[in-house]
Design a protein around this motif. Sequence first.
Motif, PDB file in Angstrom:
ATOM      1  N   MET A 161      10.961   2.862  14.801  1.00 29.51           N
ATOM      2  CA  MET A 161       9.949   3.186  14.381  1.00 29.51           C
ATOM      3  C   MET A 161      11.333   3.172  12.453  1.00 29.51           C
ATOM      4  N   ASN A 162      10.554   3.159  11.475  1.00 32.61           N
ATOM      5  CA  ASN A 162      12.525   3.143  10.761  1.00 32.61           C
ATOM      6  C   ASN A 162      11.762   3.433   9.134  1.00 32.61           C
ATOM      7  N   PHE A 163      12.278   4.425   8.588  1.00 30.13           N
ATOM      8  CA  PHE A 163      11.981   4.869   7.255  1.00 30.13           C
ATOM      9  C   PHE A 163      12.486   5.729   6.488  1.00 30.13           C
ATOM     10  N   ASP A 164      12.819   5.686   4.757  1.00 26.20           N
ATOM     11  CA  ASP A 164      13.550   6.444   4.093  1.00 26.20           C
ATOM     12  C   ASP A 164      12.332   7.847   3.565  1.00 26.20           C
ATOM     13  N   PHE A 165      12.836   8.883   3.548  1.00 29.25           N
ATOM     14  CA  PHE A 165      12.281  10.076   2.758  1.00 29.25           C
ATOM     15  C   PHE A 165      13.198  11.067   2.100  1.00 29.25           C
TER      16      PHE A 165
ATOM     17  N   SER B 144       4.874  10.553   5.207  1.00 29.20           N
ATOM     18  CA  SER B 144       4.132  10.901   4.557  1.00 29.20           C
ATOM     19  C   SER B 144       2.382  10.890   5.162  1.00 29.20           C
TER      20      SER B 144
ATOM     21  N   ARG C  65       3.235   1.290   1.664  1.00 22.27           N
ATOM     22  CA  ARG C  65       4.226   1.959   1.310  1.00 22.27           C
ATOM     23  C   ARG C  65       4.346   3.353   1.877  1.00 22.27           C
TER      24      ARG C  65
ATOM     25  N   THR D 188       4.240   6.396   5.006  1.00 21.77           N
ATOM     26  CA  THR D 188       5.587   6.411   6.578  1.00 21.77           C
ATOM     27  C   THR D 188       5.091   7.055   7.409  1.00 21.77           C
TER      28      THR D 188
ATOM     29  N   GLN E 150       7.162   9.269  -1.906  1.00 19.70           N
ATOM     30  CA  GLN E 150       7.876   8.470  -0.760  1.00 19.70           C
ATOM     31  C   GLN E 150       6.496   6.998  -0.930  1.00 19.70           C
ATOM     32  N   THR E 151       5.554   6.970  -1.352  1.00 19.01           N
ATOM     33  CA  THR E 151       4.273   5.950  -0.855  1.00 19.01           C
ATOM     34  C   THR E 151       4.643   5.321  -2.590  1.00 19.01           C
TER      35      THR E 151
END
Length: 368
Positions: free
Chosen positions: A1-5, A210, A205, A207, A254-255
């Motif tokens: 699982m890869n994401f930025d917040f 989100s 986009r 996550t 985020q999205t």
Amino acid sequence: MNFDFYMPTKIHFGSECVLQQGDEFSRWGAKALLVTGRHSAKASGALDDVVKVLTQKEMQWKIFDKIEENPTVESVAEGGAFAREWQPDVVVAIGGGSPLDAAKAIATLAVNVVAALELFNGKLKNEALPIIAIPLTAGTGSEVTPYSVLTDASQETKRSFSGDGIFPKVAFLDARYSQSQSRDVTVNTVIDALSHSVEGYLSNRATAISDSLALAAIRHFAAAKQALKTDTFSLADRESLLYASMLGGMVIAQTGTTAVHAMGYSLTYFHQVPHGRANGLLLGEYLRFNEPAVPEKIANVLQAAGVANVDEFKALMSELLRNDETYTAEEMKAFAAQAGKAKNIANTPRQPNVSELEQIFTASLQVK
């Protein structure tokens, strides 16, 4: 699982939070520019609370109250010039999405001597002044986003610019301020917030974080459906809706948004349809269009909203919103062509071509 917040806004939520957290104003300097519309900041009681706090903290303040619904490039240019002349330390935005979005532009133009249209061309040299956001509607979630949406007559649409520097530093959310809003304003802005959560949940986009925020926001909307239908809002209802709006703002921070926003802008620009209502009129057919591509996600949206299927969702939107404007087939083609140029189309899970956008418009609206 890869994401930025990334969500750098400090939030104060609850009754009288402005009065209880006065240091949040004085920490940014001694001079505040208040950006508002003509009436709602005063009618809601928010302006009086802010002025009381600024007076207690011995801060100087001036008001720029020329922000219209769907703020224009021209009005923020005037506000930017006003700010450059007075040189405030902090910009305090009080209002619905229009004053909040305009304040972000004004805070940017306050420290960048450029034409307002340059806002859309990328990062400017100087970061915006600090922004404190006080929403009066449960709608845009602009108090927790890095976006400013403005009307650009030269392009005959609404356009946005973004940047981490226009995330508000502090947001005060007090549902008491939304009690002065009319039924139509309340419903239209709530549907805008719902659209943010639905679009963000379906966005390419999205996550894991989100998604959880989006579904929580949709459930808060569902819990207030009866109040929205009957126009009988308790303070608890309004707090729930304001909370949902804030969550929706966190989601799109985020999205981004998707095709619904791109499509709705033409209804607002050419027919003065309030932004949230424009999105709501299109949202049901948008769900239907995307269902073959992301059936599980559509099912989750419908379940969170408390409806059985897309037809029931669309019926709920029709119950809450008027759908009484009529459009021509030529307008449907023109609006679809305009929407097809928007960058946020790329966030849509099932990528629509211009013909498919036209079909969504036609199935959503009354075409003569």
